[in-house]
Design an enzyme around this catalytic site. Structure first.
Site, PDB file in Angstrom:
ATOM      1  N   ASP A  44       0.828  -1.206   0.000  1.00 27.69           N
ATOM      2  CA  ASP A  44       0.000   0.000   0.000  1.00 27.69           C
ATOM      3  C   ASP A  44       0.866   1.262   0.000  1.00 27.69           C
ATOM      4  O   ASP A  44       0.701   2.158  -0.831  1.00 27.69           O
ATOM      5  CB  ASP A  44      -0.891  -0.031   1.245  1.00 27.69           C
ATOM      6  CG  ASP A  44      -2.242   0.618   1.019  1.00 27.69           C
ATOM      7  OD1 ASP A  44      -2.671   0.733  -0.136  1.00 27.69           O
ATOM      8  OD2 ASP A  44      -2.869   1.018   2.003  1.00 27.69           O
ATOM      9  N   GLU A  67      -5.154   7.904  -0.182  1.00 24.83           N
ATOM     10  CA  GLU A  67      -5.762   7.273   0.989  1.00 24.83           C
ATOM     11  C   GLU A  67      -4.817   7.244   2.177  1.00 24.83           C
ATOM     12  O   GLU A  67      -5.250   7.290   3.326  1.00 24.83           O
ATOM     13  CB  GLU A  67      -6.201   5.843   0.649  1.00 24.83           C
ATOM     14  CG  GLU A  67      -6.929   5.174   1.798  1.00 24.83           C
ATOM     15  CD  GLU A  67      -7.391   3.773   1.480  1.00 24.83           C
ATOM     16  OE1 GLU A  67      -8.404   3.348   2.052  1.00 24.83           O
ATOM     17  OE2 GLU A  67      -6.729   3.106   0.664  1.00 24.83           O
ATOM     18  N   ASP A 116      -6.252   5.512  -4.697  1.00 23.97           N
ATOM     19  CA  ASP A 116      -6.316   4.400  -3.754  1.00 23.97           C
ATOM     20  C   ASP A 116      -5.195   3.448  -4.148  1.00 23.97           C
ATOM     21  O   ASP A 116      -5.289   2.745  -5.159  1.00 23.97           O
ATOM     22  CB  ASP A 116      -7.675   3.694  -3.830  1.00 23.97           C
ATOM     23  CG  ASP A 116      -7.873   2.710  -2.674  1.00 23.97           C
ATOM     24  OD1 ASP A 116      -6.856   2.315  -2.068  1.00 23.97           O
ATOM     25  OD2 ASP A 116      -9.025   2.349  -2.392  1.00 23.97           O
ATOM     26  N   ILE A 118      -4.001   0.646  -2.949  1.00 25.04           N
ATOM     27  CA  ILE A 118      -4.466  -0.751  -3.028  1.00 25.04           C
ATOM     28  C   ILE A 118      -5.886  -0.794  -2.501  1.00 25.04           C
ATOM     29  O   ILE A 118      -6.143  -0.487  -1.333  1.00 25.04           O
ATOM     30  CB  ILE A 118      -3.593  -1.734  -2.230  1.00 25.04           C
ATOM     31  CG1 ILE A 118      -2.266  -1.984  -2.929  1.00 25.04           C
ATOM     32  CG2 ILE A 118      -4.326  -3.072  -2.071  1.00 25.04           C
ATOM     33  CD1 ILE A 118      -1.431  -3.074  -2.303  1.00 25.04           C
ATOM     34  N   ASP A 119      -6.813  -1.155  -3.350  1.00 24.59           N
ATOM     35  CA  ASP A 119      -8.206  -1.338  -2.964  1.00 24.59           C
ATOM     36  C   ASP A 119      -8.485  -2.837  -2.976  1.00 24.59           C
ATOM     37  O   ASP A 119      -8.369  -3.478  -4.020  1.00 24.59           O
ATOM     38  CB  ASP A 119      -9.126  -0.617  -3.948  1.00 24.59           C
ATOM     39  CG  ASP A 119     -10.578  -0.685  -3.526  1.00 24.59           C
ATOM     40  OD1 ASP A 119     -10.851  -0.494  -2.331  1.00 24.59           O
ATOM     41  OD2 ASP A 119     -11.436  -0.937  -4.386  1.00 24.59           O
ATOM     42  N   THR A 121      -7.926  -5.087   0.419  1.00 25.39           N
ATOM     43  CA  THR A 121      -6.887  -5.581   1.322  1.00 25.39           C
ATOM     44  C   THR A 121      -6.904  -7.097   1.451  1.00 25.39           C
ATOM     45  O   THR A 121      -5.882  -7.766   1.278  1.00 25.39           O
ATOM     46  CB  THR A 121      -7.062  -4.946   2.713  1.00 25.39           C
ATOM     47  OG1 THR A 121      -6.908  -3.527   2.597  1.00 25.39           O
ATOM     48  CG2 THR A 121      -6.033  -5.479   3.689  1.00 25.39           C
ATOM     49  N   LYS A 233     -14.340  -4.821  -9.684  1.00 22.88           N
ATOM     50  CA  LYS A 233     -15.726  -4.997 -10.131  1.00 22.88           C
ATOM     51  C   LYS A 233     -16.086  -4.016 -11.238  1.00 22.88           C
ATOM     52  O   LYS A 233     -16.835  -4.349 -12.161  1.00 22.88           O
ATOM     53  CB  LYS A 233     -16.680  -4.840  -8.938  1.00 22.88           C
ATOM     54  CG  LYS A 233     -16.596  -6.008  -7.945  1.00 22.88           C
ATOM     55  CD  LYS A 233     -17.667  -5.934  -6.890  1.00 22.88           C
ATOM     56  CE  LYS A 233     -17.397  -4.900  -5.841  1.00 22.88           C
ATOM     57  NZ  LYS A 233     -16.232  -5.225  -4.995  1.00 22.88           N
ATOM     58  N   ASP A 262     -12.406   5.485  -3.806  1.00 22.29           N
ATOM     59  CA  ASP A 262     -12.921   4.141  -4.020  1.00 22.29           C
ATOM     60  C   ASP A 262     -13.786   4.014  -5.267  1.00 22.29           C
ATOM     61  O   ASP A 262     -14.138   2.890  -5.661  1.00 22.29           O
ATOM     62  CB  ASP A 262     -13.753   3.692  -2.812  1.00 22.29           C
ATOM     63  CG  ASP A 262     -12.904   3.341  -1.609  1.00 22.29           C
ATOM     64  OD1 ASP A 262     -11.764   2.889  -1.804  1.00 22.29           O
ATOM     65  OD2 ASP A 262     -13.383   3.523  -0.474  1.00 22.29           O
TER      66      ASP A 262
END
Length: 317
Positions: A44, A67, A116, A118-119, A121, A233, A262
């Site tokens: 991250d 973030e 972000d 790393i989205d 975790t 997604k 996000d």
């Protein structure tokens, strides 16, 4: 805008490669069961440091709203994490790492990046899906978005991750991590009478699964569940591998609002692929209220043809 895109793609790809290295070397089979978050923490912070440094070198006048910040890493008890980050950034000094992470401490303005690093975790720790999400926002709306999806196969090639990007008004495109030809993507043509593929979060606590289940029941056997972690997604829906993504409010958290990092990149990519993105009441997302979507409640992301039906079902009395 092409210059912004070039630098953004290079930065996200570089960060994705570091994340892949961290995942390969530090994530063990029992990382999740032991609740050891250190591998994803290393990735991250390294991801944010790399991307912020590249963006600031190219566009020093543009703030970055990331973030993470480096405050915790400056404490002695986190020295081990900082040392591990240094292993993956061997040419960087400690101060360079910390200062580069803190380049992401900007504030939303007329023109800014949101990141972000790393989205997803737990997806990262399971060696499953996660995303690196970067967007450029102008006057409160995303005008450029990039998603790096290191574990999302590109066109069925399991050994190649996926990059996806969009520029407002110019369409959405995908290409493999590591380079290759970019190809335009489009959402599916499915309508309410077809099979409807609903994206669900792997982590149950991230959304209201019971409400989504009741909505899916309306479509009977035509409703299919497809589970993915993170902003991946959005990429899956944009390339027509799913039809509906719902982020519905959890009744136990009535005051919760989504973070802009996000959703900014993914929302633009889906829209430019021909889809529709609103809140659960059909209201367009407003990214000009600070770091959260304060004017919106829940999210509905569809291929467009299903959107009005989903909104109607969600808001029945």
């Amino acid at each position: 805008m092409k210059t912004y895109l070039t630098i953004a793609l290079q930065a996200v790809e570089q960060a994705a490669k570091i994340c892949q290295q961290v995942q390969a070397q530090l994530v063990e089979e029992d990382s999740l069961t032991k609740k050891d978050r250190s591998p994803v923490t290393v990735a991250d912070f390294a991801s944010q440091a790399i991307i912020c440094k590249r963006l600031k070198e190219a566009f020093p006048e543009i703030d970055i709203v990331g973030e993470e910040d480096a405050q915790s890493l400056r404490q002695d008890e986190n020295r081990e994490v900082l040392n591990k980050i240094g292993q993956f950034l061997p040419d960087w000094s400690v101060d360079q790492i910390l200062d580069s992470i803190d380049l992401g401490n900007g504030e939303p303005g007329a023109l800014f990046w949101t990141l972000d690093p790393i989205d997803g975790t737990k997806g990262f720790l399971r060696k499953d899906q996660y995303a690196i999400a970067l967007a450029l926002l102008k006057d409160g709306q995303p005008v450029l978005g990039v998603l790096g999806c290191p574990n999302l196969p590109f066109n069925g090639q399991a050994d190649r991750g996926t990059l996806m990007y969009a520029i407002k008004g110019e369409g959405a495109f995908t290409l493999p991590l590591g380079g290759g030809e970019a190809k335009q993507v489009h959402v599916s043509d499915n309508d309410p009478e077809d099979v409807v593929r609903f994206l669900e979060s792997v982590e149950a606590g991230h959304a209201n699964h019971s409400l989504q289940g009741r909505l899916m029941a309306h479509f009977g056997d035509r409703a299919k569940a497809v589970r993915f972690d993170s902003q991946v997604k959005y990429a899956v829906l944009a390339r027509a591998d799913a039809d509906v993504y719902l982020r519905l409010p959890n009744s136990e958290k009535p005051d919760y609002r989504e973070k802009i990092w996000d959703h900014a990149a993914g929302a633009l990519i889906v829209q430019e692929a021909g889809g529709t993105v609103t809140d659960m009441f059909g209201k367009p997302l407003e990214f000009n209220h600070g770091k959260k979507l304060m004017a919106n409640r829940g999210l509905v992301v569809t291929n467009g043809k299903l959107h009005q039906k989903i909104i109607e079902l969600l808001n029945r009395g």
